[in-house]
Design a protein around this motif. Structure first.
Motif, mmCIF file in Angstrom:
data_model
loop_
_atom_site.group_PDB
_atom_site.id
_atom_site.type_symbol
_atom_site.label_atom_id
_atom_site.label_comp_id
_atom_site.label_asym_id
_atom_site.label_seq_id
_atom_site.Cartn_x
_atom_site.Cartn_y
_atom_site.Cartn_z
ATOM 1 N N ALA A 1 0.767 -1.352 0.031
ATOM 2 C CA ALA A 1 -0.030 0.126 -0.018
ATOM 3 C C ALA A 1 0.822 1.283 -0.084
ATOM 4 C CB ALA A 1 -1.119 -0.240 1.290
ATOM 5 N N GLY A 2 1.832 1.236 0.739
ATOM 6 C CA GLY A 2 2.889 2.440 0.843
ATOM 7 C C GLY A 2 3.399 2.562 -0.435
ATOM 8 N N ALA A 3 3.778 1.580 -1.230
ATOM 9 C CA ALA A 3 4.717 1.651 -2.425
ATOM 10 C C ALA A 3 3.721 2.112 -3.442
ATOM 11 C CB ALA A 3 5.123 0.414 -2.773
ATOM 12 N N TRP A 4 2.463 1.680 -3.338
ATOM 13 C CA TRP A 4 1.445 2.002 -4.510
ATOM 14 C C TRP A 4 1.126 3.437 -4.480
ATOM 15 C CZ3 TRP A 4 -3.501 3.937 -3.846
ATOM 16 C CH2 TRP A 4 -4.293 4.041 -4.984
ATOM 17 N N LEU A 5 1.058 3.803 -2.972
ATOM 18 C CA LEU A 5 0.790 5.333 -2.749
ATOM 19 C C LEU A 5 1.693 6.263 -3.394
ATOM 20 C CD1 LEU A 5 -1.337 7.431 -1.652
ATOM 21 C CD2 LEU A 5 -0.279 7.028 0.627
ATOM 22 N N CYS A 6 2.960 5.830 -3.180
ATOM 23 C CA CYS A 6 4.167 6.713 -3.426
ATOM 24 C C CYS A 6 4.256 6.754 -5.064
ATOM 25 C CB CYS A 6 5.434 5.982 -2.852
ATOM 26 S SG CYS A 6 5.519 6.023 -1.104
ATOM 27 N N MET B 1 1.541 8.914 -6.666
ATOM 28 C CA MET B 1 2.079 10.411 -6.304
ATOM 29 C C MET B 1 3.018 10.892 -6.960
ATOM 30 S SD MET B 1 1.949 10.371 -1.997
ATOM 31 C CE MET B 1 2.431 12.266 -1.729
ATOM 32 N N LEU B 2 4.036 10.042 -7.527
ATOM 33 C CA LEU B 2 4.935 10.237 -8.272
ATOM 34 C C LEU B 2 4.676 10.068 -9.914
ATOM 35 C CD1 LEU B 2 8.011 8.791 -6.624
ATOM 36 C CD2 LEU B 2 7.547 11.018 -6.668
ATOM 37 N N ASP B 3 3.265 9.708 -10.071
ATOM 38 C CA ASP B 3 2.749 9.319 -11.346
ATOM 39 C C ASP B 3 3.695 8.386 -12.087
ATOM 40 O OD1 ASP B 3 1.057 9.666 -13.302
ATOM 41 O OD2 ASP B 3 1.972 11.422 -14.281
ATOM 42 N N HIS B 4 4.000 7.513 -11.431
ATOM 43 C CA HIS B 4 4.802 6.279 -12.330
ATOM 44 C C HIS B 4 4.042 5.122 -12.142
ATOM 45 C CE1 HIS B 4 8.585 8.125 -12.910
ATOM 46 N NE2 HIS B 4 8.579 8.843 -11.739
ATOM 47 N N PRO B 5 4.203 4.014 -13.022
ATOM 48 C CA PRO B 5 3.603 2.742 -13.053
ATOM 49 C C PRO B 5 3.926 1.840 -11.689
ATOM 50 C CG PRO B 5 4.686 3.056 -14.888
ATOM 51 C CD PRO B 5 5.240 4.160 -14.225
ATOM 52 N N GLY C 1 3.013 -1.394 -10.681
ATOM 53 C CA GLY C 1 2.986 -2.814 -10.607
ATOM 54 C C GLY C 1 4.081 -3.294 -9.944
ATOM 55 N N LEU C 2 5.317 -3.048 -10.822
ATOM 56 C CA LEU C 2 6.778 -3.923 -10.370
ATOM 57 C C LEU C 2 7.125 -3.407 -9.068
ATOM 58 C CD1 LEU C 2 9.313 -5.489 -11.048
ATOM 59 C CD2 LEU C 2 10.242 -3.430 -12.018
ATOM 60 N N TRP C 3 7.187 -1.956 -8.615
ATOM 61 C CA TRP C 3 7.667 -1.515 -7.271
ATOM 62 C C TRP C 3 6.721 -1.983 -6.079
ATOM 63 C CZ3 TRP C 3 12.361 -0.630 -7.153
ATOM 64 C CH2 TRP C 3 12.786 0.305 -8.205
ATOM 65 N N THR C 4 5.483 -2.304 -6.393
ATOM 66 C CA THR C 4 4.608 -2.691 -5.643
ATOM 67 C C THR C 4 4.827 -4.276 -5.281
ATOM 68 O OG1 THR C 4 2.792 -1.171 -6.246
ATOM 69 C CG2 THR C 4 2.049 -3.084 -4.836
ATOM 70 N N GLY C 5 5.093 -5.110 -6.220
ATOM 71 C CA GLY C 5 5.385 -6.445 -5.896
ATOM 72 C C GLY C 5 6.575 -6.477 -5.161
ATOM 73 N N ILE C 6 7.982 -5.616 -5.593
ATOM 74 C CA ILE C 6 8.950 -5.622 -4.814
ATOM 75 C C ILE C 6 8.990 -5.516 -3.340
ATOM 76 C CG2 ILE C 6 11.181 -4.688 -4.796
ATOM 77 C CD1 ILE C 6 11.244 -4.677 -7.717
ATOM 78 N N ALA C 7 7.893 -4.079 -3.282
ATOM 79 C CA ALA C 7 7.846 -3.865 -1.692
ATOM 80 C C ALA C 7 6.782 -4.962 -0.907
ATOM 81 C CB ALA C 7 6.794 -2.549 -1.655
#
Length: 295
Positions: A106-111, A114-118, A120-126
């Motif tokens: 949830a924290g990675a998705w929110l960040c 806010m940064l207007d980036h995809p 998917g990948l960062w949410t899975g890594i987080a």
């Protein structure tokens, strides 16, 4: 056709409150089916865990049953050796890992939003990082706890030896060591031994349970020596005094070993970080002077 689309839209909007009500009722029923954890005789939870503990219990109730027996035994052993065995069990630890993964996702998705980036990948890594974090923290606590137990063991062996030589029995010696000994994991473990003895467990069984719970070889050696001395009629006080001297010698030898390993461990930081920085600081002015001369 436009009227049909508008009808379906109105119908979907009208069903939305019903769906939300049904979802709320389903979650409420699932929450009531979760068996409440009786924590009267367990260690208190930290503040951060108390905030998310209902979610931890929810996932432990519905997903903990999927764990194999080997996984449960391995998780309980890790928690016991890290000092958290009286705080949660293996199923609750799995629930904590899932809650941690969801919070990190949830924290990675929110960040990312806010940064207007995809996201998917960062949410899975987080999520993977959040799932692994409680396990890595438990392993680090287990490592620090074993080191602290090895450091405190000679002191408590001295307390036990002095109490027995002063005329106390072994149970009374443990009580004196708990009352007078320094705070730390060894004192906590001996306090658990006293709690097991007061609950009706034999003192040798309580000591063996402590050795299994701690998972440190010198503690296992100490327990075996006490049991052997009691059965053969040897002097327990002299045996404990010898054990304390031996543990103290082993601790000194371990400190010498770590001190001799320090220069070897410093080679990589020196070669990888300190030497290049030093050469850069020294060589940059020389290189600039040479550049000016050749220009």
């Amino acid at each position: 056709m436009f009227e049909s689309g508008a009808f379906y839209a109105i119908f979907a909007v009208s069903l939305l409150p019903v769906a939300l009500i049904l979802l709320f009722l389903a979650l409420n029923r699932a929450r009531h089916e979760v068996r409440r954890d009786e924590r009267e005789f367990m260690d208190p939870l930290p503040l951060a865990l108390r905030l998310v503990w209902p979610l931890v219990e929810f996932f432990a109730h519905y997903l903990g049953s999927l764990m194999r027996v080997e996984q449960v035994a391995r998780g309980n052993r890790l928690l016991a050796q890290s000092g958290q065995g009286f705080m949660m069990n293996a199923q609750q630890f799995l629930g904590l890992q899932i809650v941690s993964a969801l919070l990190f996702m949830a924290g990675a998705w929110l960040c990312m939003v806010m940064l207007d980036h995809p996201a998917g990948l960062w949410t899975g890594i987080a999520g993977l990082l959040g799932f692994s974090l409680p396990y890595l923290s438990a392993r680090e606590k287990r490592k620090r706890r074993k080191v602290e137990i090895l450091r405190q063991l000679p002191v408590f062996l001295d307390y036990l030896a002095m109490s027995i030589q002063a005329g106390a029995n072994f149970t009374g010696a443990i009580r004196h060591a708990v009352d007078k000994g320094p705070d730390g994991p060894m004192k906590v473990e001996l306090n658990k031994v006293m709690r097991d003895i007061r609950a009706g467990m034999g003192r040798f069984d309580a000591l063996r349970l402590m050795a299994e719970r701690v998972g440190v070889d010198p503690v296992q050696t100490f327990v075996n020596a006490v049991v052997q001395a009691e059965r053969t009629g040897a002097s327990v006080g002299e045996m404990l005094k010898g054990q304390a001297d031996q543990r103290r010698t082993e601790r000194f030898q371990l400190a010498e070993k770590l001190a001799m390993q320090a220069p070897v461990k410093l080679i990589f930081p020196l070669v990888a970080f300190i030497f290049p920085t030093t050469f850069l600081i020294i060589g940059f002015p020389i290189a600039m002077k040479l550049w000016e001369v050749f220009q």
